[in-house]
Write a protein that holds these residues in place. Structure first.
Motif, mmCIF file in Angstrom:
data_model
loop_
_atom_site.group_PDB
_atom_site.id
_atom_site.type_symbol
_atom_site.label_atom_id
_atom_site.label_comp_id
_atom_site.label_asym_id
_atom_site.label_seq_id
_atom_site.Cartn_x
_atom_site.Cartn_y
_atom_site.Cartn_z
ATOM 1 N N LEU A 28 38.628 23.417 61.270
ATOM 2 C CA LEU A 28 37.849 24.269 62.169
ATOM 3 C C LEU A 28 38.209 25.744 62.007
ATOM 4 O O LEU A 28 37.328 26.620 62.008
ATOM 5 C CB LEU A 28 38.075 23.830 63.618
ATOM 6 C CG LEU A 28 37.624 22.395 63.950
ATOM 7 C CD1 LEU A 28 37.958 22.055 65.391
ATOM 8 C CD2 LEU A 28 36.135 22.229 63.689
ATOM 9 N N LEU A 29 39.502 26.036 61.843
ATOM 10 C CA LEU A 29 39.923 27.427 61.673
ATOM 11 C C LEU A 29 39.418 28.003 60.354
ATOM 12 O O LEU A 29 38.966 29.154 60.304
ATOM 13 C CB LEU A 29 41.448 27.516 61.746
ATOM 14 C CG LEU A 29 42.060 27.355 63.145
ATOM 15 C CD1 LEU A 29 43.577 27.190 63.047
ATOM 16 C CD2 LEU A 29 41.717 28.550 64.026
ATOM 17 N N THR A 30 39.486 27.211 59.290
ATOM 18 C CA THR A 30 39.000 27.695 57.998
ATOM 19 C C THR A 30 37.497 27.944 58.041
ATOM 20 O O THR A 30 36.997 28.924 57.473
ATOM 21 C CB THR A 30 39.337 26.691 56.882
ATOM 22 O OG1 THR A 30 40.753 26.453 56.873
ATOM 23 C CG2 THR A 30 38.910 27.214 55.515
ATOM 24 N N LEU A 31 36.763 27.069 58.717
ATOM 25 C CA LEU A 31 35.330 27.275 58.882
ATOM 26 C C LEU A 31 35.047 28.556 59.671
ATOM 27 O O LEU A 31 34.120 29.308 59.349
ATOM 28 C CB LEU A 31 34.707 26.077 59.611
ATOM 29 C CG LEU A 31 34.654 24.764 58.823
ATOM 30 C CD1 LEU A 31 34.219 23.618 59.733
ATOM 31 C CD2 LEU A 31 33.708 24.886 57.638
ATOM 32 N N ALA A 32 35.848 28.808 60.689
ATOM 33 C CA ALA A 32 35.658 30.017 61.492
ATOM 34 C C ALA A 32 35.901 31.277 60.660
ATOM 35 O O ALA A 32 35.212 32.287 60.830
ATOM 36 C CB ALA A 32 36.606 29.995 62.700
ATOM 37 N N ALA A 77 34.547 41.705 58.564
ATOM 38 C CA ALA A 77 35.539 41.357 57.542
ATOM 39 C C ALA A 77 36.960 41.540 58.063
ATOM 40 O O ALA A 77 37.854 40.732 57.760
ATOM 41 C CB ALA A 77 35.318 42.199 56.290
ATOM 42 N N VAL A 78 37.192 42.569 58.844
ATOM 43 C CA VAL A 78 38.510 42.773 59.452
ATOM 44 C C VAL A 78 38.851 41.599 60.369
ATOM 45 O O VAL A 78 39.973 41.069 60.344
ATOM 46 C CB VAL A 78 38.546 44.099 60.234
ATOM 47 C CG1 VAL A 78 39.808 44.180 61.096
ATOM 48 C CG2 VAL A 78 38.495 45.287 59.284
ATOM 49 N N LEU A 79 37.886 41.192 61.186
ATOM 50 C CA LEU A 79 38.120 40.046 62.066
ATOM 51 C C LEU A 79 38.428 38.789 61.251
ATOM 52 O O LEU A 79 39.261 37.972 61.645
ATOM 53 C CB LEU A 79 36.894 39.806 62.947
ATOM 54 C CG LEU A 79 36.628 40.830 64.053
ATOM 55 C CD1 LEU A 79 35.329 40.502 64.780
ATOM 56 C CD2 LEU A 79 37.789 40.863 65.042
ATOM 57 N N GLY A 80 37.757 38.649 60.108
ATOM 58 C CA GLY A 80 38.019 37.503 59.249
ATOM 59 C C GLY A 80 39.439 37.496 58.713
ATOM 60 O O GLY A 80 40.091 36.447 58.646
ATOM 61 N N VAL A 81 39.944 38.656 58.304
ATOM 62 C CA VAL A 81 41.319 38.759 57.807
ATOM 63 C C VAL A 81 42.309 38.362 58.900
ATOM 64 O O VAL A 81 43.258 37.588 58.669
ATOM 65 C CB VAL A 81 41.613 40.189 57.312
ATOM 66 C CG1 VAL A 81 43.102 40.338 56.988
ATOM 67 C CG2 VAL A 81 40.781 40.516 56.080
ATOM 68 N N VAL A 82 42.096 38.868 60.097
ATOM 69 C CA VAL A 82 42.997 38.558 61.217
ATOM 70 C C VAL A 82 42.962 37.059 61.520
ATOM 71 O O VAL A 82 44.008 36.415 61.713
ATOM 72 C CB VAL A 82 42.602 39.374 62.464
ATOM 73 C CG1 VAL A 82 43.410 38.920 63.680
ATOM 74 C CG2 VAL A 82 42.799 40.864 62.213
#
Length: 410
Positions: free
Chosen positions: A229-233, A391-396
């Motif tokens: 689930l986290l990887t999908l998010a 993209a920043v949110l994705g990195v975090v």
């Protein structure tokens, strides 16, 4: 059913590593090309709509942001279709499932060709998107099964290469055709690609008995795994930046960069070349370290999208920016797909399919958020700022995902 069982004594959850003999070095090239051809058709239909949004909007008498709903509808179809098809078809032989999915995809695009108004076009795009995620999920597992040991990510990238190549050849060609003959003709091209894929799958892909046949309950078990689930998010959030920009790329290039409409297909081709390069690099990096490859791709995406805010105001730098956006986005996909295959255990079909559902949530969200800032009067360079933020949110989020995995290896 012994042919569907994993070899004993292998602890890796990745099916591809359990079904390929250690001495094997061949790549089943005809089968790989057949699988990639399906990705080529899917990539063409997914991205050509974005390049033809102004034409579609004018033809059906809606604004361009409203026409963007056709993009979101396709993405929503992927989100709905991926888990439903993967779960309900868990017992279906994988080659047969691949053929069925491509037939359904072709039918959806035929409906798009003949859609009489905008409402039915949106519905047709939704139907066209339903097989997308399941096809890529099963095709990725098939490719990993057919690949030599230790080269799973490259095999996944090989399937994705079809989608990337679509942005070099399929999308620019279909966009040019759509601009000169009418947007419906772009979908006619996709219909022919879909039909050719069906024939190629039947002829060249083996029966794929190395992929374990499961059941709906087992596949749905992927949804109980936090790392899945986290990887999908991560994909759903981090990938949105690319789509926020690309959905409105035609008007950005003409109105912001001052580029002639006739040059837009060239920039779309540059975007596609970037995807091809990024896809290859991403596969190589992921085979050397999946988490590191994901981090590198996402950080590159942050920098490039932020830079595109300024780069979009010049034709030359806008073209370079389009290439880099395509490269950073495509580099992320093999790593995410491989990571899901690793953390999903015996629910790999659903997890692999859900990766594309997540990426199309990003597609829908990016298209919507890009339209919001444009409708608010912030201009066509504003979606790049939205994209950089996503993209920043994705990195975090991925940093938190990796930390959670280290804290709970199980």
């Amino acid at each position: 059913m012994d042919g569907h069982l994993l070899h004993e004594g292998v602890t890796s959850p990745v099916i591809a590593q359990t079904t390929v003999p250690a001495e094997r070095t061949d790549w089943h090239i005809p089968a790989m090309l057949a699988l990639a051809l399906g990705g080529f058709g899917i990539g063409t239909t997914e991205f050509v709509t974005m390049g033809l949004l102004p034409d579609i909007a004018e033809s059906v008498h809606v604004s361009e942001p409203t026409a963007g709903y056709a993009v979101s509808a396709y993405a929503l179809g992927v989100v709905v279709g991926a888990p439903v098809i993967a779960a309900l078809c868990a017992r279906v032989a994988r080659k047969r499932l691949l053929v069925f999915l491509m037939v359904a995809f072709t039918v959806g695009n035929i409906a798009s060709v003949f859609a009489p108004n905008f409402a039915t076009l949106v519905l047709s795009r939704f139907v066209s998107g339903l097989p997308h995620g399941a096809y890529f999920g099963v095709a990725s597992l098939a490719a990993a099964t057919l690949a030599p040991v230790g080269q799973r990510a490259k095999a996944v990238a090989a399937v994705m290469l079809g989608l990337s190549a679509a942005n070099v050849v399929g999308v620019p060609a279909a966009t040019w055709l759509g601009q000169h003959l009418g947007w419906r003709d772009a979908y006619v091209v996709v219909v022919f690609i879909g039909a050719a894929t069906v024939l190629a799958l039947l002829r060249f892909v083996p029966e794929l008995t190395g992929i374990k046949i499961t059941n709906p309950v087992t596949e749905l078990g992927a949804l109980r795994r936090p790392q899945v689930l986290l990887t999908l998010a991560v994909g759903a959030v981090g990938f949105g930046g690319m789509f926020a920009v690309y959905t409105y790329i035609t008007t950005t290039l003409t109105d912001v960069a001052g580029m002639s409409l006739s040059l837009v297909p060239i920039v779309l081709m540059l975007f596609g070349v970037g995807m091809v390069v990024g896809n290859i690099v991403g596969g190589v990096l992921a085979d050397r370290g999946v988490d590191r490859a994901i981090f590198l791709s996402m950080i590159a995406m942050v920098v490039i999208l932020a830079g595109f805010i300024a780069a979009a105001h010049n034709p030359f730098t806008a073209g370079i920016g389009a290439f880099l956006i395509g490269a950073s986005g495509a580099a992320l996909a093999p790593g995410l797909q491989t990571r899901l295959m690793d953390v999903a255990a015996d629910a790999q079909t659903l997890a692999a399919a859900l990766n594309h559902a997540a990426l199309n949530i990003a597609n829908a969200a990016g298209a919507w958020l890009g339209g919001v800032v444009i409708a608010a009067g912030l201009g066509y360079s504003a979606p790049a700022a939205v994209g950089a933020g996503l993209a920043v949110l994705g990195v975090v989020l991925f940093a938190l995902t990796v930390l959670a995995a280290r804290g709970n290896p199980a």
